[in-house]
Design an enzyme around this catalytic site. Structure first.
Site, PDB file in Angstrom:
ATOM      1  CG  ASP A 289      -3.961   0.929   1.415  1.00 50.24           C
ATOM      2  OD1 ASP A 289      -2.892   1.290   0.884  1.00 50.24           O
ATOM      3  OD2 ASP A 289      -4.108  -0.192   1.929  1.00 50.24           O
TER       4      ASP A 289
ATOM      5  CG  ASP B 114      -1.927   9.684   6.119  1.00 47.38           C
ATOM      6  OD1 ASP B 114      -1.461   9.904   7.258  1.00 47.38           O
ATOM      7  OD2 ASP B 114      -1.638   8.664   5.457  1.00 47.38           O
TER       8      ASP B 114
ATOM      9  CD  GLU C 180      -1.437   5.416   0.700  1.00 48.16           C
ATOM     10  OE1 GLU C 180      -1.848   4.293   0.328  1.00 48.16           O
ATOM     11  OE2 GLU C 180      -0.659   5.578   1.651  1.00 48.16           O
TER      12      GLU C 180
END
Length: 369
Positions: free
Chosen positions: A131, A271, A161
């Site tokens: 993130d 992911d 990310e």
């Protein structure tokens, strides 16, 4: 609403989801970039991301001594992962000490075998969407990731990310790892290889031609204990309404797994944003390819890697629990089989800043080779 209006509203929603911004910011950047999602995202990242760690460095210089005192006072009050510079890591050592790999001579003698030899034959990995698009407490959370790397000393790390500043931060601290990325613009994936355990051969990037979110497939060819491995990671298209594009990307991933040489082990970790129905829609996983979580018995404690019920990093008005992060394994056909050994979720301790390392839990997994 007209078809054009609906299309642009969907683009704004997707931009806001990916960038962590709101619809007003999304509309501004999309309009400035002729409603081209990739150009708009690149423009946003260039404007917002580069200074995150620079600002943190300035803050650390001013408050470094005070933070050490505060950390000492706070110890023992709550279950939090320590991430201050002294405790965080020295990843410069080729063989860091950690609770997983250290075995006393007494224990080895008692068990009749040197456990370290058994551990050395196991391949360990971490896969984590970190993130990096959320700039709040980003430097603290990056230190949190480094603490987990020091604790588990994985042989391979698959990350999603990432942003350029996050990568530079990791490269300065995780010097015992070789690091390569799926891009150097916007946000992207990366793979870290522990230099003392994994030998790098080559890498390639496979583009997803119709992605609207800058997604691709990163592949590394390596050897581990003399065995050839193909390591793959990706961050498949986000959002429920992008199921069609995500399914197309999954087909590319599975095709690349099938195309890998028969003498190579293939591990994909990333992911995926997948729903089980989407895997079923492509006919399931190919013969010889397993979903590691399923192979290990579908253990409930490590099912949900995206869990807004337990993870408070994202403020959302609903509870969402999904198994977005997945690991696929294909053994080599001309070598002894590789079997999943253990899987656990990591990152479930709050950091000193009061947040988790990411809005996703990480996956720690080991394999018998």
């Amino acid at each position: 609403m007209s078809a054009l209006g609906e299309s642009r509203t969907r683009l704004c929603d997707q931009f806001a989801f990916v960038s962590g911004s709101d619809s007003a910011v999304a509309q501004c950047y999309l309009a400035e970039n002729e409603w081209d999602m990739e150009r708009a995202l690149n423009s946003f990242f260039e404007a917002h991301m580069d200074s995150v760690f620079d600002e943190e460095a300035e803050k650390t210089e001013v408050t470094g001594n005070k933070r050490k005192d505060d950390t000492a006072e706070a110890s023992g009050t709550k279950k939090k992962l320590k991430t201050d510079n002294a405790d965080c890591i020295d990843l410069t050592a080729e063989e860091p000490t950690c609770s997983i790999t250290v075995n006393s001579k007494e224990n080895q003698a008692e068990n009749g075998t040197a456990k370290s030899e058994v551990e050395d034959s196991k391949l360990s990995i971490i896969s984590w969407n970190v993130d990096g698009l959320d700039t709040l407490n980003l430097a603290d959370r990056a230190r949190g990731l480094c603490s987990y790397l020091a604790l588990y000393t994985p042989d391979v790390v698959f990350l999603q990310e990432l942003i350029p500043a996050y990568v530079q931060y990791l490269k300065k601290r995780a010097v015992s790892y070789l690091f390569f990325e799926g891009s150097d613009d916007g946000y992207f994936t990366g793979i870290m290889l522990r230099k003392s355990r994994v030998k790098f051969l080559e890498s390639e990037i496979i583009c997803f031609p119709t992605t609207q979110m800058m997604r691709n497939l990163l592949i590394a060819q390596v050897t581990f204990s003399g065995q050839k491995l193909y390591l793959m990671t990706s961050h498949l298209e986000s959002c429920k309404n992008q199921s069609q594009e995500r399914t197309k990307q999954l087909r590319v991933v599975l095709q690349k797994i099938k195309e890998a040489p028969e003498d190579a082990i293939v591990i994909f970790a990333g992911d995926t944003n997948l729903r089980d129905a989407e895997v079923a829609n492509v006919g399931g996983l190919p013969a010889g390819v397993c979903d590691v979580w399923e192979q290990l018995g579908k253990q409930e404690h490590c099912r949900y890697t995206w869990d807004t019920k337990a993870n408070s990093n994202k403020t959302v008005p609903y509870v969402s629990r999904c198994r977005f992060d997945r690991i696929f394994l294909r053994s080599a056909k001309t070598a002894p089989p590789v079997t999943p050994d253990h899987m656990a979720l990591i990152g479930m301790e709050k950091l000193d800043c009061g947040r988790y390392t990411s809005d996703h839990w990480g996956i720690y997994c080991t394999f018998n080779t």
